[in-house]
Design an enzyme around this catalytic site. Structure first.
Site, mmCIF file in Angstrom:
data_model
loop_
_atom_site.group_PDB
_atom_site.id
_atom_site.type_symbol
_atom_site.label_atom_id
_atom_site.label_comp_id
_atom_site.label_asym_id
_atom_site.label_seq_id
_atom_site.Cartn_x
_atom_site.Cartn_y
_atom_site.Cartn_z
ATOM 1 N N GLU A 61 0.818 -1.209 0.000
ATOM 2 C CA GLU A 61 0.000 0.000 0.000
ATOM 3 C C GLU A 61 0.854 1.263 0.000
ATOM 4 O O GLU A 61 0.489 2.269 -0.631
ATOM 5 C CB GLU A 61 -0.947 0.000 1.202
ATOM 6 C CG GLU A 61 -2.132 -0.948 1.074
ATOM 7 C CD GLU A 61 -1.741 -2.407 1.226
ATOM 8 O OE1 GLU A 61 -2.505 -3.271 0.754
ATOM 9 O OE2 GLU A 61 -0.674 -2.677 1.815
ATOM 10 N N HIS A 130 -10.703 -5.693 8.752
ATOM 11 C CA HIS A 130 -11.254 -5.460 7.414
ATOM 12 C C HIS A 130 -12.652 -4.840 7.478
ATOM 13 O O HIS A 130 -13.437 -5.002 6.544
ATOM 14 C CB HIS A 130 -11.333 -6.782 6.627
ATOM 15 C CG HIS A 130 -10.013 -7.398 6.325
ATOM 16 N ND1 HIS A 130 -9.277 -8.060 7.264
ATOM 17 C CD2 HIS A 130 -9.295 -7.445 5.170
ATOM 18 C CE1 HIS A 130 -8.157 -8.517 6.712
ATOM 19 N NE2 HIS A 130 -8.143 -8.145 5.441
#
Length: 327
Positions: A61, A130
């Site tokens: 990321e 998540h």
């Protein structure tokens, strides 16, 4: 016949249209090309635009957002996908210290037209790493714009607005809304950044609801209407910049307000909205500003606990009843 699309298809259509209109727009992220994204937000883009404009990246990321900052500073308009919002923790330096600050640190001589897309929210049994809604992290950083579309029509229009904006914009798609349907125009269009939407008008209490909570708030408003209570529902749509004027004008009429988000209540955007309302409309309030959010704990994996964790229509309706009882 009126055309309807799902939330995710509307987003996909808007992105494809803005890519057709501007060759400087490209998409980068994990599995965005061959797979179309983990939630199929990018389906069909690789076949239409090719591997130079739809790029699968390594699982990094920090690298994805770093790539986006550099490309944006050099004149392109990257759309970088973070898949799950929780993964912001891996690239916060690139987001808050590079993307957000570069224009300021270079005296306005550099623009960073970077769009970051990500999926937020609980309700799918994806557990603590998540399922978060982290808009308050981002909205606290000068230089970033933070969008939370709650309807298919806004999902399409907001991705177009985000890509065309000359500043870093984070578009938070809500996972539990991806399959929801609504009317969506075929042509390309923009939803103005920083403009709230009044989803339902009312006279007795204002509910300011973010993201998925708009669905719950509208359902609560229907329930309360059967009891003779008139609820106004406002969707800010963006939390940075925040359309405080629309919220305050509503509260001045209804004299009561409940702010609802599925993020943790403590330190959430609801606290900022509450503060702004009491600063601007204190003399009009018939009851203290009320907030409803998730408890101060990670999102549970257990379906039973997760349902208890997320605010819902019943709790919103009860919150409105308590406000009315205090007036």
């Amino acid at each position: 016949m009126t055309r309807t699309l799902t939330y995710v298809k509307a987003f996909n259509e808007g992105l494809a249209q803005v890519m057709r209109a501007d060759d400087d727009v490209f998409v980068a992220g994990e599995d965005v090309a061959g797979y179309g994204g983990v939630f199929h937000m990018f389906d069909g883009l690789l076949s239409e635009f090719g591997p130079r404009r739809v790029v699968d990246t390594p699982i990094s990321e920090a690298a994805i957002i770093g790539l986006g900052v550099g490309a944006a500073a050099r004149g392109l308009r990257p759309v970088c996908d973070l898949m799950f919002m929780d993964f912001l923790g891996v690239c916060m330096d690139q987001v808050v210290n590079q993307a957000a600050k570069m224009k300021f640190m270079y005296g306005g001589s550099v623009s960073v037209p970077l769009t970051i897309t990500t999926a937020a929210g609980a309700g799918l049994g994806a557990a603590a790493q998540h399922s978060q809604s982290l808009e308050a992290w981002l909205a606290h950083t000068p230089g970033l714009k933070v969008l939370m579309p709650a309807t298919p029509v806004d999902a399409k229009g907001m991705i177009v607005s985000a890509v065309r904006d000359d500043n870093p914009v984070i578009v938070m798609l809500n996972k539990a809304l991806l399959g929801s349907r609504g009317e969506v125009p075929e042509e390309i269009y923009e939803v103005p950044i920083g403009t709230a939407a009044t989803l339902r008008t009312g006279d007795d209490v204002t509910v300011v609801a973010l993201g998925r909570m708009t669905v719950e708030a509208l359902a609560a408003a229907e329930e309360l209407a059967a009891e003779g209570v008139s609820v106004e529902v406002i969707d800010p749509r963006t939390v940075q910049p925040l359309d405080s004027e629309t919220i305050v004008q509503s509260v001045v009429r209804t004299n009561r307000v409940l702010v609802v988000h599925e993020a943790v209540r403590f330190g959430g955007i609801g606290a900022e909205i509450a503060a702004q309302v009491q600063e601007a409309a204190f003399d009009y309030l018939d009851a203290p500003v009320s907030r409803l959010g998730a408890p101060f704990t990670p999102v549970p994996f257990s379906p039973v606990l997760e349902r208890a964790y997320i605010p819902d229509r019943a709790r919103i309706a009860d919150g409105c009843r308590r406000l009315l009882a205090r007036g």
